[in-house]
Design an enzyme around this catalytic site. Sequence first.
Site, PDB file in Angstrom:
ATOM      1  N   TYR B   8       0.852  -1.184   0.000  1.00 20.13           N
ATOM      2  CA  TYR B   8       0.000   0.000   0.000  1.00 20.13           C
ATOM      3  C   TYR B   8       0.885   1.230   0.000  1.00 20.13           C
ATOM      4  O   TYR B   8       2.099   1.153   0.208  1.00 20.13           O
ATOM      5  CB  TYR B   8      -0.944  -0.006   1.215  1.00 20.13           C
ATOM      6  N   ARG B  14      -6.898   3.239   2.937  1.00 18.65           N
ATOM      7  CA  ARG B  14      -7.638   1.981   2.863  1.00 18.65           C
ATOM      8  C   ARG B  14      -6.777   0.778   3.230  1.00 18.65           C
ATOM      9  O   ARG B  14      -7.216  -0.368   3.125  1.00 18.65           O
ATOM     10  CB  ARG B  14      -8.266   1.817   1.481  1.00 18.65           C
ATOM     11  N   TRP B 108      -9.465  15.381   0.540  1.00 28.71           N
ATOM     12  CA  TRP B 108      -8.587  15.868  -0.523  1.00 28.71           C
ATOM     13  C   TRP B 108      -8.672  17.369  -0.754  1.00 28.71           C
ATOM     14  O   TRP B 108      -7.914  17.934  -1.532  1.00 28.71           O
ATOM     15  CB  TRP B 108      -8.846  15.117  -1.840  1.00 28.71           C
TER      16      TRP B 108
END
Lengths: 204, 206
Positions: B8, B14, B108
């Site tokens: 990741y 996530r 974001w």
Amino acid sequence: MVHYKLIYFNLRGRGELARLVLHHQEVAFEDFRFEREEWPKYKAGTPFGQVPVLEVDGKPLAQSNAIARYLARQHGLAGQNEWEQSQADMYVDCIYDLISGTRPIIYETDKEKQKEILQKFLKETVNPHLEKLEQQLIKNGTGFLVGKSITWADLAYYSFFSPMTERFGDSVIDNSPHLKKLVEHVANIPQIKKYVETRPKTTL
Amino acid sequence: MPGYKLYYFNVRGRGELSRLILHYAGVPFDDFRFEGKDWPAFKSKMPFGQVPVLEVDGEKMLAQSHTIARYLARQHGLAGQNDWEQSQADMYVDCIYDLHGAMRTPTWETDPVKQKELFDKVNQDTIQPHLEKVEQHLVKNGGGHLVGQGLTWADIAYYAYFTTPIMTRLGGEVLTKAPHLKKLIETVGNNPNIQKYVETRPVTSG
């Protein structure tokens, strides 16, 4: 004999996968559908103010994939071992993301804008996914997504791509011959065919 | 013991739920993190061009964050005591998946004023109504956990979501009306394995 009541709008949407699992395995259930205007009546009675909800002998289970996975596991459609079950989960999660991606398209009322968003979605999201999917299908080599036989993952791909091609044309999966074959295979399974022919006709 | 390698980005995002599950269960694994600039080199190796991906014994790959977390939870006794409990846990984690999706836009957003606005809207429209229901379920279930009478990955998922950097920064009041969930999150956070991991994990923006 367990009593299942599947509660959802009179739409395919996020309820259809559970229905397909039950129909494929020929498990009797109460397919409880209501129209949009009736939703306020039922909302408060659901675990999280959302549907679908599956009642199993009156006990509620929410979230479309949790429901479909539970039914798939109870009725032999989840995969032959824990690794296969996870592979199936993975594919169904991919479909969940694709479904979410269609929402801006479905709710766009301006036809030109809708076409634009759809093309962007196909180009940036669907096609890259399908490229990888074809590789996975070829690698697995059985025609099915997981293992040697059908799982709820295959039904999930049918459930998403069949309406997509109906609505937006065959070109959506033209470059994915293995997926195309799988979708056709599922469509022609007698129990599925019979259900699809007799289910209420709905826009979504 | 299988060899696990979790691929990741070097963020929580996530991937964090799987990391927390493995740390909670005391299972060693290769926590493989890469920076954004290194992503193109790995992307083509991943089953669907996305991460997180769990590689098991150097040969089998599993994608999709919640599928990975569910697989690990099941392998290590954190999924629920029977089929029904496992489904209940699945249900709660699916709720968290949706809440993650709702929080993506605020996360974001670079303008701090706009970010707070967006955060507050998600909290009001989506998180608070959800928490109202969760509190009812927690009270009804009794025992302090979301599912059954012991900790499951569902409890860890709620802990992970409500301790993200953005939640920590802007969400001081989010759990005010959810005392049972707040207590559950504290309980998870106080677990020695979780505490040790949280103290030593890389500090990241998301």
